[in-house]
Design a protein around this motif. Structure first.
Motif, PDB file in Angstrom:
ATOM      1  N   LYS A 173     106.972  46.640  74.704  1.00 32.03           N
ATOM      2  CA  LYS A 173     107.245  45.999  75.736  1.00 32.03           C
ATOM      3  C   LYS A 173     106.440  44.637  75.461  1.00 32.03           C
ATOM      4  O   LYS A 173     106.932  43.555  76.003  1.00 32.03           O
ATOM      5  N   TYR A 174     105.239  44.789  75.129  1.00 33.13           N
ATOM      6  CA  TYR A 174     104.763  44.030  74.665  1.00 33.13           C
ATOM      7  C   TYR A 174     104.995  42.880  74.030  1.00 33.13           C
ATOM      8  O   TYR A 174     104.488  41.479  73.748  1.00 33.13           O
ATOM      9  N   LEU A 175     105.542  42.845  72.766  1.00 33.69           N
ATOM     10  CA  LEU A 175     106.024  42.153  72.114  1.00 33.69           C
ATOM     11  C   LEU A 175     107.444  41.209  73.165  1.00 33.69           C
ATOM     12  O   LEU A 175     107.294  40.303  72.590  1.00 33.69           O
TER      13      LEU A 175
ATOM     14  N   SER B 129      97.485  33.247  68.041  1.00 36.63           N
ATOM     15  CA  SER B 129      97.981  34.783  68.879  1.00 36.63           C
ATOM     16  C   SER B 129      98.094  35.246  68.407  1.00 36.63           C
ATOM     17  O   SER B 129      98.298  37.363  68.416  1.00 36.63           O
ATOM     18  N   ALA B 130      99.388  35.480  67.355  1.00 34.19           N
ATOM     19  CA  ALA B 130     100.392  36.343  67.060  1.00 34.19           C
ATOM     20  C   ALA B 130     100.136  37.784  66.031  1.00 34.19           C
ATOM     21  O   ALA B 130      99.822  38.256  65.807  1.00 34.19           O
ATOM     22  N   ALA B 131      98.890  36.432  65.259  1.00 39.09           N
ATOM     23  CA  ALA B 131      97.900  36.824  63.867  1.00 39.09           C
ATOM     24  C   ALA B 131      97.583  38.547  64.905  1.00 39.09           C
ATOM     25  O   ALA B 131      97.097  39.560  64.295  1.00 39.09           O
ATOM     26  N   GLU B 132      96.537  37.384  65.680  1.00 36.20           N
ATOM     27  CA  GLU B 132      95.715  37.969  66.793  1.00 36.20           C
ATOM     28  C   GLU B 132      96.346  39.853  67.388  1.00 36.20           C
ATOM     29  O   GLU B 132      95.359  40.688  67.421  1.00 36.20           O
TER      30      GLU B 132
ATOM     31  N   ILE C  72      94.931  49.718  67.161  1.00 36.24           N
ATOM     32  CA  ILE C  72      94.794  50.718  67.884  1.00 36.24           C
ATOM     33  C   ILE C  72      95.547  51.818  67.129  1.00 36.24           C
ATOM     34  O   ILE C  72      95.235  52.659  67.616  1.00 36.24           O
ATOM     35  N   LEU C  73      96.268  51.833  66.318  1.00 38.13           N
ATOM     36  CA  LEU C  73      97.203  52.465  65.713  1.00 38.13           C
ATOM     37  C   LEU C  73      96.633  52.840  65.224  1.00 38.13           C
ATOM     38  O   LEU C  73      96.390  54.631  64.901  1.00 38.13           O
ATOM     39  N   SER C  74      95.568  52.201  64.372  1.00 44.40           N
ATOM     40  CA  SER C  74      94.647  53.269  63.060  1.00 44.40           C
ATOM     41  C   SER C  74      93.645  54.301  64.208  1.00 44.40           C
ATOM     42  O   SER C  74      93.577  55.406  63.719  1.00 44.40           O
ATOM     43  N   GLN C  75      93.324  54.523  65.428  1.00 52.40           N
ATOM     44  CA  GLN C  75      92.701  54.768  65.784  1.00 52.40           C
ATOM     45  C   GLN C  75      93.273  55.752  66.663  1.00 52.40           C
ATOM     46  O   GLN C  75      92.828  57.429  66.572  1.00 52.40           O
ATOM     47  N   LEU C  76      94.356  55.908  66.799  1.00 58.20           N
ATOM     48  CA  LEU C  76      95.243  57.251  67.476  1.00 58.20           C
ATOM     49  C   LEU C  76      96.111  57.721  66.126  1.00 58.20           C
ATOM     50  O   LEU C  76      95.979  59.040  66.665  1.00 58.20           O
ATOM     51  N   SER C  77      96.525  57.312  65.350  1.00 59.46           N
ATOM     52  CA  SER C  77      96.527  58.311  63.677  1.00 59.46           C
ATOM     53  C   SER C  77      95.142  58.310  63.744  1.00 59.46           C
ATOM     54  O   SER C  77      96.233  59.776  63.404  1.00 59.46           O
ATOM     55  N   LYS C  78      94.341  58.928  63.643  1.00 58.25           N
ATOM     56  CA  LYS C  78      92.939  59.871  63.749  1.00 58.25           C
ATOM     57  C   LYS C  78      93.606  60.897  64.343  1.00 58.25           C
ATOM     58  O   LYS C  78      92.629  61.875  63.813  1.00 58.25           O
ATOM     59  N   LEU C  79      93.808  60.505  65.592  1.00 58.59           N
ATOM     60  CA  LEU C  79      94.038  62.140  66.718  1.00 58.59           C
ATOM     61  C   LEU C  79      95.287  62.627  66.764  1.00 58.59           C
ATOM     62  O   LEU C  79      94.685  64.057  66.831  1.00 58.59           O
ATOM     63  N   THR C  80      96.453  61.793  66.387  1.00 58.72           N
ATOM     64  CA  THR C  80      97.572  62.872  66.855  1.00 58.72           C
ATOM     65  C   THR C  80      98.904  62.336  65.722  1.00 58.72           C
ATOM     66  O   THR C  80      98.692  61.122  65.979  1.00 58.72           O
TER      67      THR C  80
ATOM     68  N   PHE D  77      98.888  41.244  66.736  1.00 55.06           N
ATOM     69  CA  PHE D  77      99.517  42.183  65.194  1.00 55.06           C
ATOM     70  C   PHE D  77      97.629  43.112  65.397  1.00 55.06           C
ATOM     71  O   PHE D  77      97.947  44.357  64.863  1.00 55.06           O
ATOM     72  N   ARG D  78      96.840  42.485  65.005  1.00 53.96           N
ATOM     73  CA  ARG D  78      95.472  42.643  64.329  1.00 53.96           C
ATOM     74  C   ARG D  78      95.390  43.416  65.645  1.00 53.96           C
ATOM     75  O   ARG D  78      94.824  45.480  65.071  1.00 53.96           O
ATOM     76  N   ILE D  79      95.456  43.981  66.661  1.00 55.30           N
ATOM     77  CA  ILE D  79      95.176  44.122  67.782  1.00 55.30           C
ATOM     78  C   ILE D  79      96.041  45.719  67.809  1.00 55.30           C
ATOM     79  O   ILE D  79      95.562  47.151  67.412  1.00 55.30           O
TER      80      ILE D  79
END
Length: 912
Positions: free
Chosen positions: A479-481, A446-449, A457-465, A451-453
């Motif tokens: 917060k969710y960590l 669950s921890a590995a998964e 998410i970070l990869s997608q957002l970094s392409k936008l802004t 951080f994969r999520i």
């Protein structure tokens, strides 16, 4: 002769200096081939020899000798000049009376007359020659003018001929023009016409120039008309690419005009069909817009790409213009949606954003190797369509970021499912992510998964802004960590009862889970720091990156690591209580000889070995095993000395037995690292050996002095100085009390007698030893050893409980060391240690968007323990050394004792 002697001496000195210093830095002889370097030459330049003679400061030692030679030479030359001057005056005086002088004057006058006559004759001859060649020069000028006229007329004829052919060609090919032939004729006309630009004052030439300009305009109009017919499929002309080259020769204005017309014409339908005011232009139909353009692009490349030169890059420019139109339309649509509905539907926004990103990826892949075949582009970088459209969504990215919280929330719900809660990395994973070298073994999947999520998410957002949306995302991830720590890792940790249960299976399961949580917390702590660094590197401007911080979740993981280590230590400490009881119950007064290690020591080593073999193989980091060993050594030595003090008086045989036991224990401790993979790193560490030797040295020295007979007393005192190495009489009295020489009831009575003997022997010892072997003022270990209250029962620490449930207090050794024996209760030998204090929850800052999506508070969850609010742990680097880890453990637990929470959640068993 004297002058020549001085001169020769000077020359010889110069030559000697030149021979001595005439080599350059590389050892090569400096060339003196120039005439200016010869001292006999009239052009002699003394600077050359001066620079060679004095090439470095050391050469100045000979300057006085050289100056002496030079001054003498100068004086002799002066005398010689004066002598020559007097001789010359005498010759002049004698020549006035010479009769040959008048004859010489006459000859000179005749010579001057001859010269003047010759000069006049030369002038007459020159005029005659000029008059004879004047006609020849005129003929030469006429020839040049005639040649220029013939050349001009010839070129004019060629221009007129080329113009006529071009005009006829245009008249003949009214339907399908051969632009290749037109380009060749037009190039000839334009090239020839350049020659006559200086003759525009001639009417005929000016008229011809206007005709050529008119013909050029006609060709341009024909090209545009033919392109329009070609676009409407009314004409097929394979030479239109030559027409484009013709426009290129007229300048960039006509080329850009054709490009603009063609792109606007081909995208006209897109602008009309997908206008922002039309339904087709809504976000719902964004995919249709992209598909429609892809069809346009495909048709263009099939039908019309060949009619444009490659260096025009029409396909690329067509895509860029479409992206610009689409971006403007989307901006208008999003503004209208936000005005009318106050917010954009997140599902539609996500769909549109995803489609836009896919389209940009499509264009990037399509033009990935564009520069390879386009050698004429000034910018040879690969075209990049990233953010060409998608950055229009940036003002609305907060909606998307907030939506990601729902995705993570759903994942957390999956993680607490009993079927997945204890799943480790690699178990039950069949996709391509099943083998990830960067993830540690024995870590929750669950921890590995999670951080994969996060990475996705970070990869997608970094392409936008690169702006504030990344900061908002970091607060949500943080917060969710914290929620993951509380809902998953917190929930699965076993109760302390399972660790001291008689059921071996329950103990094994408890240890397995604690080690699993420990490894997972370590993995999370490391990955959190990498995540923070990655987000900060993406943010622009860099000043905003200071708002990104994952300190709370990282501290939570670090505190969880400490708690897990203490739970494992509590398990070992509790198990060896039976050995301490065995040591305490043995009748040491009956011991007559030392035959081997004590029975309690065999039992102690057996229990520790059994526990360590279970624990070590489950922990992934050597540093935590090293920490456990260090804590174990301190606890063992502390309990041993407590029991020894209780056995006062200590006989020589007893001291020998305890020294043997300590030696066996030290040997045993040194082999503990060998029971784990990678233990060689601990054994090879000089700090480990030094630490073990230091911890055993104090108690070993105490046993050595107890082994020495107290009679005669002066010999015993000298042995005390040699072994203990201090001059403290108070410490000496403790040793006497341990040996039974002094009793409490007679302590004050005999104290001064021993004090006098101690001082006397101290003075003798210091006189016999050098300053380097002076005694310390006090041995710290003995100074803190309290033996006056060991026979009394120390009051129970307030709040202490003997129940098997979780106590809020730490193991007896947490935050202490063997030097602090005076503060340790002897009652710990008879009572089991209390379990470690469960930490309180770390609540995320509400200002950072910490509220749960459902509005619930994290702190209200009813797990069996949470995290504690402790002093801030500065950095994960404190785990890199044992001393820093111990220091932080003591800091974390020593000041945070609070009332026990009776409402903790029961242990969450697998399968329930």
């Amino acid at each position: 002769m004297a002058i020549y002697s001085i001169k020769d001496d000077l020359i010889n000195s110069v030559n000697e200096r030149k021979n001595q210093f005439g080599q350059n830095g590389n050892g090569n002889i400096i060339s003196n081939g120039s005439s200016t370097s010869d001292i006999y030459s009239a052009n002699y330049d003394p600077l050359i020899d001066i620079f060679e003679l004095f090439d470095d400061p050391t050469a100045l030692v000979d300057i006085n000798q050289l100056m002496k030679y030079s001054n003498g030479y100068e004086s002799q030359l002066h005398d010689e000049i004066e002598t020559k001057r007097e001789e010359y005056k005498n010759i002049l005086m004698n020549s006035d009376n010479d009769p040959n002088i008048d004859e010489m004057d006459g000859e000179v006058l005749k010579l001057l007359d001859s010269f003047h006559n010759m000069k006049g004759l030369a002038e007459v001859t020159g005029n005659t020659i000029n008059s004879m060649t004047a006609n020849i020069k005129s003929l030469d000028y006429s020839k040049k003018n005639l040649t220029f006229t013939m050349t001009t007329l010839k070129r004019l004829q060629m221009l007129v001929t080329a113009y006529d052919r071009l005009e006829k060609q245009l008249e003949k090919q009214k339907q399908v023009k051969d632009y290749l032939e037109i380009k060749q004729l037009l190039s000839a006309v334009l090239e020839l016409n350049k020659y006559f630009q200086d003759f525009k004052s001639i009417d005929e030439i000016n008229k011809l120039n206007k005709l050529i300009s008119s013909l050029k305009n006609q060709i341009i109009n024909d090209i545009f008309n033919d392109f329009e017919l070609e676009f409407n499929e009314e004409l097929v002309n394979s030479t239109l690419i030559d027409a484009c080259n013709i426009l290129g020769t007229f300048g960039t204005a006509y080329k850009e005009q054709l490009e603009t017309w063609y792109i606007n014409t081909i995208l006209k339908d897109v602008k009309q069909i997908f206008r922002a005011s039309e339904e087709a232009g809504s976000l719902d139909n964004l995919s249709r817009r992209f598909i429609y353009f892809q069809n346009i692009l495909s048709n263009f490349e099939t039908k019309h790409l060949h009619i444009f030169p490659k260096n025009w890059g029409m396909s690329l420019k067509l895509s860029e213009k479409f992206c610009l139109y689409t971006k403007d339309d989307l901006k208008e649509v999003l503004n209208k949606e936000s005005r009318i509905k106050n917010s954009v539907d997140v599902n539609i926004l996500l769909n549109s954003l995803s489609q836009t990103l896919d389209f940009e990826v499509f264009l990037n892949k399509k033009y990935k190797y564009y520069k390879d075949f386009d050698d004429q582009l000034k910018n040879d970088e690969t075209p990049n369509f990233t953010k060409s459209i998608s950055d229009v969504f940036e003002p609305y990215l907060n909606i998307w970021v907030d939506y990601q919280a729902n995705t993570i929330e759903k994942k957390l719900a999956e993680f607490i499912n009993p079927s997945r809660m204890f799943q480790k990395t690699g178990e039950g994973i069949t996709d391509e992510d099943s083998k990830r070298p960067e993830e540690s073994v024995n870590v929750l999947e669950s921890a590995a998964e999670l951080f994969r999520i996060y990475r996705q998410i970070l990869s997608q957002l970094s392409k936008l802004t690169t702006g504030k949306a990344l900061i908002r995302l970091s607060k949500i991830l943080s917060k969710y960590l914290i929620q993951y720590q509380h809902k998953v890792l917190d929930s699965i940790l076993p109760d302390s009862k399972s660790l001291i249960s008689v059921n071996l299976k329950s103990q094994q399961e408890g240890i397995d889970i604690i080690c699993l949580v420990l490894n997972t917390a370590d993995y999370c702590s490391q990955t959190v720091l990498q995540l923070e660094e990655k987000i900060k590197s993406l943010i622009e401007p860099k000043e905003l990156s200071e708002q990104v911080e994952f300190e709370n979740p990282n501290n939570g993981f670090l505190q969880l690591i400490i708690y897990c280590i203490n739970l494992l230590f509590y398990k070992i400490e509790n198990d060896i209580q039976i050995s301490w009881r065995e040591l305490s119950n043995f009748n040491w007064k009956l011991l007559n000889e030392v035959t081997g290690e004590s029975r309690y020591m065999g039992s102690l080593k057996s229990i520790i070995k059994e526990d360590c073999l279970m624990i070590f193989k489950k922990i992934s980091k050597i540093i935590y095993i090293r920490n456990l060993i260090d804590k174990l050594v301190e606890m063992l030595l502390k309990n041993i000395i407590i029991n020894i003090v209780k056995l006062e008086p200590i006989s020589v045989i007893m001291a020998e037995q305890f020294k043997l036991d300590l030696q066996e224990l030290k040997t045993f401790i040194n082999i503990l690292p060998t029971w784990t993979e990678g233990g060689d790193k601990i054994l090879s560490s000089s700090s480990f050996k030094t630490s073990i030797n230091t911890k055993f040295k104090n108690i070993d020295n105490l046993m050595k002095i107890l082994m020495v007979s107290s009679k005669p007393m002066d010999t015993f005192i000298n042995s005390y100085f040699s072994i203990i190495g201090d001059s403290s009489f108070a410490n000496f009295m403790k040793v006497l009390q341990l040996k039974g020489v002094l009793k409490l009831e007679v302590l004050e009575k005999d104290k001064f007698k021993y004090m006098d003997m101690f001082k006397l022997q101290l003075g003798s010892f210091e006189e016999m030893n050098s300053d380097d072997n002076q005694l310390k003022e006090s041995n710290e270990y003995l100074e803190k050893l309290n033996i006056t209250n060991t026979t009394t029962t120390v009051k129970k620490t307030h709040g202490h409980t003997k129940s098997g449930s979780r106590s809020i207090y730490l193991p007896s050794t947490v935050g202490t060391n063997t030097s602090n024996i005076s503060n340790v209760s002897v009652e710990l030998v008879n009572n089991p240690p209390s379990p470690p204090e469960p930490p309180l929850p770390i609540l995320p800052d509400s200002s950072n968007g910490s509220a749960s999506p459902d509005g619930s508070s994290i702190g209200k969850s009813s797990a069996n323990f949470g995290f504690f609010n402790s002093p801030k742990i500065e950095s994960y680097s404190f785990l890199n050394t044992k001393d820093n880890l111990e220091k932080n453990i003591a800091k974390t637990f020593s000041d945070n004792k609070s009332t026990f929470n009776e409402n903790f959640r029961k242990f969450f068993k697998r399968g329930e």
